[in-house]
Design a protein around this motif. Structure first.
Motif, PDB file in Angstrom:
ATOM      1  N   ARG A   7       0.856  -1.189   0.000  1.00 20.34           N
ATOM      2  CA  ARG A   7       0.000   0.000   0.000  1.00 20.34           C
ATOM      3  C   ARG A   7       0.891   1.238   0.000  1.00 20.34           C
ATOM      4  N   ALA A   8       0.659   2.135  -0.960  1.00 20.74           N
ATOM      5  CA  ALA A   8       1.460   3.363  -1.051  1.00 20.74           C
ATOM      6  C   ALA A   8       0.662   4.432  -1.786  1.00 20.74           C
ATOM      7  N   ASN A   9       0.393   5.540  -1.083  1.00 20.37           N
ATOM      8  CA  ASN A   9      -0.292   6.696  -1.683  1.00 20.37           C
ATOM      9  C   ASN A   9      -1.601   6.293  -2.360  1.00 20.37           C
ATOM     10  N   GLY A  10      -2.375   5.471  -1.674  1.00 15.87           N
ATOM     11  CA  GLY A  10      -3.679   5.077  -2.207  1.00 15.87           C
ATOM     12  C   GLY A  10      -3.636   3.958  -3.210  1.00 15.87           C
ATOM     13  N   ILE A  11      -2.445   3.498  -3.576  1.00 19.18           N
ATOM     14  CA  ILE A  11      -2.317   2.390  -4.520  1.00 19.18           C
ATOM     15  C   ILE A  11      -2.146   1.094  -3.749  1.00 19.18           C
TER      16      ILE A  11
END
Length: 212
Positions: A7-11
């Motif tokens: 999970r990273a920046n909404g991705i």
């Protein structure tokens, strides 16, 4: 196999055991779904393995059956031929004692060897049949667990069609050159000392020439 959720920046992406990363949609049961998918993948793979082993063993049993049929139909002609050969040897003129013993034992030995071969083939066939039975039992147990896992699964992971990540390796040619160059620092230090000693020797030589 599903390995990690990233999970990273909404991705949100799923990384598999072979290093692939695919972006997917977030759901409340994403972790559980991925875990169940792993269980199902393993169980299906285990069933495939047992089924392949059964196919191989059935192939061997077919060869054993052919060998037993050849032995069954060929035993008597070979036995009769060896008996006739021994009779001819017994009544041969000027037969020696060793020849007489050989003539008597020859048909018995021939039939005995054929029987031993038959027993060995039967033993291998029985062993293959036992292994097939074992794999079939394993498959039944696995199929029961597989059915339970499929019933547990409530949703599918929705993957996005666009490619998630493009991986490019960093150019390491210059780095490799530096690593090779400085792999053995003591050798580099020795070479520097040698050069300095040579330079000092040259200076002394030039000074003595000038004084002369």
């Amino acid at each position: 196999m599903n390995k990690e959720i990233i999970r990273a920046n909404g991705i949100i992406a799923v990384e598999t055991s072979d290093g692939q990363k695919e972006v997917c949609e977030e759901t409340n049961d994403l972790m559980e779904t991925l875990s169940i998918d792993n269980n199902i993948e393993y169980l299906k793979g285990r069933i495939d393995y047992s089924e392949n082993e059964i196919a191989k063993l059935n192939g061997k049993r077919s060869n054993y059956d052919i060998s037993l049929k050849i032995e069954r139909w060929g035993k008597w002609p070979i036995g009769i031929a060896s008996l006739l050969a021994s009779i001819c040897l017994v009544f041969a003129p000027a037969i020696t004692l060793e020849g007489y013993i050989f003539a008597v034992c020859f048909p018995i030995t021939t039939v005995g060897i054929l029987e031993i071969c038959k027993l060995m083939i039967k033993h291998k066939d029985e062993k293959a049949a036992d292994m097939i039975a074992r794999h079939e039992v394993v498959i039944k147990f696995i199929e029961a667990d597989l059915e339970k896992e499929c019933e547990r699964k409530k949703s599918e992971v929705v993957y996005k069609e666009e490619p998630a990540f493009v991986v490019e390796k960093v150019d390491t040619k210059e780095l490799n050159a530096y690593m090779e160059r400085y792999a053995d620092l003591y050798k580099l230090y020795d070479s520097i000392e040698t050069v300095e000693a040579e330079e000092v020797g040259k200076a002394k030589t030039f000074g003595s020439i000038r004084r002369k």
